[in-house]
Motif scaffolding. Structure first.
Motif, PDB file in Angstrom:
ATOM      1  N   CYS A 102       6.232  -1.346  -0.136  1.00 18.41           N
ATOM      2  CA  CYS A 102       4.768  -1.549  -0.598  1.00 18.41           C
ATOM      3  C   CYS A 102       4.820  -2.399  -1.608  1.00 18.41           C
ATOM      4  O   CYS A 102       5.744  -2.366  -2.588  1.00 18.41           O
ATOM      5  CB  CYS A 102       4.433  -0.048  -1.106  1.00 18.41           C
ATOM      6  SG  CYS A 102       2.878  -0.096  -1.778  1.00 18.41           S
ATOM      7  N   VAL A 103       3.819  -3.598  -1.754  1.00 16.38           N
ATOM      8  CA  VAL A 103       3.837  -4.437  -2.845  1.00 16.38           C
ATOM      9  C   VAL A 103       2.383  -4.687  -2.998  1.00 16.38           C
ATOM     10  O   VAL A 103       1.544  -4.275  -2.377  1.00 16.38           O
ATOM     11  CB  VAL A 103       4.489  -5.645  -2.183  1.00 16.38           C
ATOM     12  CG1 VAL A 103       5.940  -5.786  -1.664  1.00 16.38           C
ATOM     13  CG2 VAL A 103       3.413  -6.210  -1.016  1.00 16.38           C
ATOM     14  N   ARG A 104       2.166  -5.197  -4.150  1.00 14.95           N
ATOM     15  CA  ARG A 104       0.831  -5.575  -4.822  1.00 14.95           C
ATOM     16  C   ARG A 104       0.580  -7.035  -4.371  1.00 14.95           C
ATOM     17  O   ARG A 104       1.514  -7.744  -4.004  1.00 14.95           O
ATOM     18  CB  ARG A 104       0.896  -5.430  -6.294  1.00 14.95           C
ATOM     19  CG  ARG A 104       0.931  -4.194  -6.832  1.00 14.95           C
ATOM     20  CD  ARG A 104      -0.067  -3.301  -6.303  1.00 14.95           C
ATOM     21  NE  ARG A 104      -0.416  -1.860  -7.084  1.00 14.95           N
ATOM     22  CZ  ARG A 104      -1.439  -1.331  -7.234  1.00 14.95           C
ATOM     23  NH1 ARG A 104      -2.447  -1.710  -6.416  1.00 14.95           N
ATOM     24  NH2 ARG A 104      -1.400  -0.331  -7.892  1.00 14.95           N
ATOM     25  N   PRO A 105      -0.682  -7.218  -4.463  1.00 16.08           N
ATOM     26  CA  PRO A 105      -0.968  -8.849  -3.958  1.00 16.08           C
ATOM     27  C   PRO A 105      -0.152  -9.673  -5.061  1.00 16.08           C
ATOM     28  O   PRO A 105      -0.071  -9.542  -6.136  1.00 16.08           O
ATOM     29  CB  PRO A 105      -2.607  -8.657  -4.057  1.00 16.08           C
ATOM     30  CG  PRO A 105      -2.982  -7.397  -3.882  1.00 16.08           C
ATOM     31  CD  PRO A 105      -1.840  -6.666  -4.430  1.00 16.08           C
ATOM     32  N   GLY A 106       0.063 -10.846  -4.320  1.00 13.62           N
ATOM     33  CA  GLY A 106       0.858 -11.897  -5.084  1.00 13.62           C
ATOM     34  C   GLY A 106       2.260 -11.751  -5.281  1.00 13.62           C
ATOM     35  O   GLY A 106       2.857 -12.660  -5.709  1.00 13.62           O
ATOM     36  N   GLY A 158      -3.459  -5.406   3.507  1.00 14.56           N
ATOM     37  CA  GLY A 158      -3.221  -5.229   4.650  1.00 14.56           C
ATOM     38  C   GLY A 158      -1.779  -4.662   4.866  1.00 14.56           C
ATOM     39  O   GLY A 158      -0.863  -4.671   3.953  1.00 14.56           O
ATOM     40  N   THR A 159      -1.396  -4.940   6.252  1.00 19.04           N
ATOM     41  CA  THR A 159       0.051  -4.772   6.484  1.00 19.04           C
ATOM     42  C   THR A 159       0.614  -5.726   7.461  1.00 19.04           C
ATOM     43  O   THR A 159      -0.273  -6.362   8.234  1.00 19.04           O
ATOM     44  CB  THR A 159       0.131  -3.493   7.267  1.00 19.04           C
ATOM     45  OG1 THR A 159      -0.664  -3.419   8.537  1.00 19.04           O
ATOM     46  CG2 THR A 159      -0.422  -2.120   6.481  1.00 19.04           C
ATOM     47  N   SER A 160       1.891  -5.904   7.521  1.00 19.25           N
ATOM     48  CA  SER A 160       2.568  -6.937   8.216  1.00 19.25           C
ATOM     49  C   SER A 160       3.861  -6.409   8.711  1.00 19.25           C
ATOM     50  O   SER A 160       4.411  -5.930   7.970  1.00 19.25           O
ATOM     51  CB  SER A 160       2.478  -8.240   7.602  1.00 19.25           C
ATOM     52  OG  SER A 160       3.408  -9.209   8.520  1.00 19.25           O
ATOM     53  N   LEU A 181      10.649  -4.874   8.814  1.00 23.48           N
ATOM     54  CA  LEU A 181      10.546  -4.618   7.489  1.00 23.48           C
ATOM     55  C   LEU A 181       8.896  -4.560   7.548  1.00 23.48           C
ATOM     56  O   LEU A 181       8.115  -5.546   7.556  1.00 23.48           O
ATOM     57  CB  LEU A 181      10.809  -5.656   6.372  1.00 23.48           C
ATOM     58  CG  LEU A 181      10.369  -5.358   4.896  1.00 23.48           C
ATOM     59  CD1 LEU A 181      11.082  -4.108   4.489  1.00 23.48           C
ATOM     60  CD2 LEU A 181      10.682  -6.479   4.290  1.00 23.48           C
ATOM     61  N   HIS A 182       8.385  -3.209   7.300  1.00 21.19           N
ATOM     62  CA  HIS A 182       7.024  -2.994   7.492  1.00 21.19           C
ATOM     63  C   HIS A 182       6.348  -3.105   6.173  1.00 21.19           C
ATOM     64  O   HIS A 182       6.676  -2.204   5.055  1.00 21.19           O
ATOM     65  CB  HIS A 182       6.673  -1.620   7.906  1.00 21.19           C
ATOM     66  CG  HIS A 182       7.161  -1.318   9.285  1.00 21.19           C
ATOM     67  ND1 HIS A 182       6.528  -1.836  10.436  1.00 21.19           N
ATOM     68  CD2 HIS A 182       8.172  -0.684   9.760  1.00 21.19           C
ATOM     69  CE1 HIS A 182       7.138  -1.351  11.494  1.00 21.19           C
ATOM     70  NE2 HIS A 182       8.094  -0.653  11.108  1.00 21.19           N
ATOM     71  N   VAL A 183       5.754  -4.233   5.796  1.00 23.35           N
ATOM     72  CA  VAL A 183       5.484  -4.634   4.510  1.00 23.35           C
ATOM     73  C   VAL A 183       3.525  -4.096   4.307  1.00 23.35           C
ATOM     74  O   VAL A 183       2.899  -4.696   5.012  1.00 23.35           O
ATOM     75  CB  VAL A 183       5.443  -6.082   4.250  1.00 23.35           C
ATOM     76  CG1 VAL A 183       4.893  -6.279   2.772  1.00 23.35           C
ATOM     77  CG2 VAL A 183       6.778  -6.471   4.307  1.00 23.35           C
ATOM     78  N   THR A 184       3.477  -3.460   3.283  1.00 23.69           N
ATOM     79  CA  THR A 184       1.951  -3.024   3.050  1.00 23.69           C
ATOM     80  C   THR A 184       1.712  -3.592   1.767  1.00 23.69           C
ATOM     81  O   THR A 184       2.232  -3.266   0.566  1.00 23.69           O
ATOM     82  CB  THR A 184       1.738  -1.329   3.053  1.00 23.69           C
ATOM     83  OG1 THR A 184       2.188  -0.907   4.416  1.00 23.69           O
ATOM     84  CG2 THR A 184       0.362  -0.938   2.635  1.00 23.69           C
ATOM     85  N   VAL A 185       0.584  -4.390   1.756  1.00 22.98           N
ATOM     86  CA  VAL A 185       0.075  -4.883   0.463  1.00 22.98           C
ATOM     87  C   VAL A 185      -1.239  -4.163   0.170  1.00 22.98           C
ATOM     88  O   VAL A 185      -2.087  -3.868   0.685  1.00 22.98           O
ATOM     89  CB  VAL A 185      -0.375  -6.511   0.762  1.00 22.98           C
ATOM     90  CG1 VAL A 185      -0.918  -6.930  -0.533  1.00 22.98           C
ATOM     91  CG2 VAL A 185       0.491  -7.152   1.428  1.00 22.98           C
ATOM     92  N   VAL A 186      -0.932  -3.432  -1.001  1.00 26.39           N
ATOM     93  CA  VAL A 186      -2.009  -2.505  -1.565  1.00 26.39           C
ATOM     94  C   VAL A 186      -2.649  -3.239  -2.898  1.00 26.39           C
ATOM     95  O   VAL A 186      -2.054  -3.495  -3.877  1.00 26.39           O
ATOM     96  CB  VAL A 186      -1.246  -1.378  -2.121  1.00 26.39           C
ATOM     97  CG1 VAL A 186      -2.446  -0.349  -2.734  1.00 26.39           C
ATOM     98  CG2 VAL A 186      -0.491  -0.642  -1.069  1.00 26.39           C
ATOM     99  N   PRO A 187      -3.979  -3.510  -2.604  1.00 23.64           N
ATOM    100  CA  PRO A 187      -4.725  -4.298  -3.710  1.00 23.64           C
ATOM    101  C   PRO A 187      -5.022  -3.227  -4.919  1.00 23.64           C
ATOM    102  O   PRO A 187      -5.007  -2.246  -4.609  1.00 23.64           O
ATOM    103  CB  PRO A 187      -6.133  -4.641  -2.877  1.00 23.64           C
ATOM    104  CG  PRO A 187      -6.310  -3.823  -1.961  1.00 23.64           C
ATOM    105  CD  PRO A 187      -4.902  -3.425  -1.483  1.00 23.64           C
ATOM    106  N   TYR A 188      -4.989  -3.936  -6.160  1.00 29.85           N
ATOM    107  CA  TYR A 188      -5.429  -3.305  -7.269  1.00 29.85           C
ATOM    108  C   TYR A 188      -6.704  -2.652  -7.078  1.00 29.85           C
ATOM    109  O   TYR A 188      -7.698  -3.316  -6.371  1.00 29.85           O
ATOM    110  CB  TYR A 188      -5.341  -4.441  -8.475  1.00 29.85           C
ATOM    111  CG  TYR A 188      -3.967  -4.869  -8.855  1.00 29.85           C
ATOM    112  CD1 TYR A 188      -2.956  -4.111  -9.371  1.00 29.85           C
ATOM    113  CD2 TYR A 188      -3.471  -6.166  -8.141  1.00 29.85           C
ATOM    114  CE1 TYR A 188      -1.667  -4.337  -9.743  1.00 29.85           C
ATOM    115  CE2 TYR A 188      -2.145  -6.314  -8.717  1.00 29.85           C
ATOM    116  CZ  TYR A 188      -1.070  -5.728  -9.118  1.00 29.85           C
ATOM    117  OH  TYR A 188      -0.140  -6.099  -9.441  1.00 29.85           O
ATOM    118  N   THR A 189      -7.107  -1.639  -7.834  1.00 31.42           N
ATOM    119  CA  THR A 189      -8.522  -1.245  -7.753  1.00 31.42           C
ATOM    120  C   THR A 189      -9.434  -1.880  -8.698  1.00 31.42           C
ATOM    121  O   THR A 189      -9.018  -2.430  -9.816  1.00 31.42           O
ATOM    122  CB  THR A 189      -8.379   0.394  -8.116  1.00 31.42           C
ATOM    123  OG1 THR A 189      -7.848   0.482  -9.340  1.00 31.42           O
ATOM    124  CG2 THR A 189      -7.366   1.025  -7.223  1.00 31.42           C
TER     125      THR A 189
END
Length: 192
Positions: A102-106, A158-160, A181-189
């Protein structure tokens, strides 16, 4: 009944009474030979939650960023445990062939694929959704270690699925997926 048989019965009662009191059952003060008429009124102790194990291969590249917590190994990430800034994922022989991150954008993830122990060699890294995670900077050093840079979307979530392909050099045919590697990008609220 012989005296030694009675002695074994008495010892057995005491052992059972001691075991039941240490296991959260009825106390040892219950007279021997008596059994409860109904179900036990003691509430069983819930089993302890399994510890979240984060592989040592997933860690932030800089001490300033938060470390990827249990979300790095479980399919349902929580926004609080997502890596931000820079992260590093190292895959060694014997590690799980599927991992989650799980990562944050950027966020920029440095992917390091250690040399394989079979006859196959790493050949490429691909992203199922380059708009969310773009794989670039592919390098294969002489020792067999592969390196890639995974750049995550700047603002969108999103996910990739990032797949690493491997193939035996002397065998014809296309390379096959050897690691995902399932990467999920979770945007900041956003507030407001």
């Amino acid at each position: 009944m012989r005296w030694w048989a009675k002695a074994w019965m008495v010892a057995g009662v005491f052992v059972l009474a001691a075991c039941s009191s240490s296991a959260g059952g009825r106390s040892a003060g219950v007279p021997s030979g008596s059994r409860p008429a109904g179900p036990s009124t003691n509430t069983p102790t819930p089993p302890s939650a399994p510890r979240s194990t984060v592989p040592s291969s997933i860690r932030p590249a800089s001490p300033s960023g938060p470390s990827p917590s249990a979300s790095a190994t479980t399919p349902s990430p929580s926004a609080a445990g997502c890596a931000a800034g820079r992260a590093k994922v190292t895959v060694s022989p014997g590690d799980a062939v599927t991992q989650w991150l799980c990562v944050r954008p950027g966020t920029v993830v440095s992917l390091v694929l250690r040399p394989r122990t079979d006859d196959k060699r790493w050949t490429a890294v691909q992203s199922s959704a380059p708009v969310f995670v773009l794989a670039s900077g592919w390098q294969l050093d002489t020792g067999g270690t592969a390196h890639a840079s995974l750049r995550c979307a700047g603002t969108r979530g999103g996910t990739s699925d990032v797949t690493a392909l491997a193939k035996a050099p002397d065998v014809a045919g296309a390379p096959r997926v050897a690691f995902t590697l399932h990467v999920t990008v979770v945007p900041y609220t956003t507030e407001g």
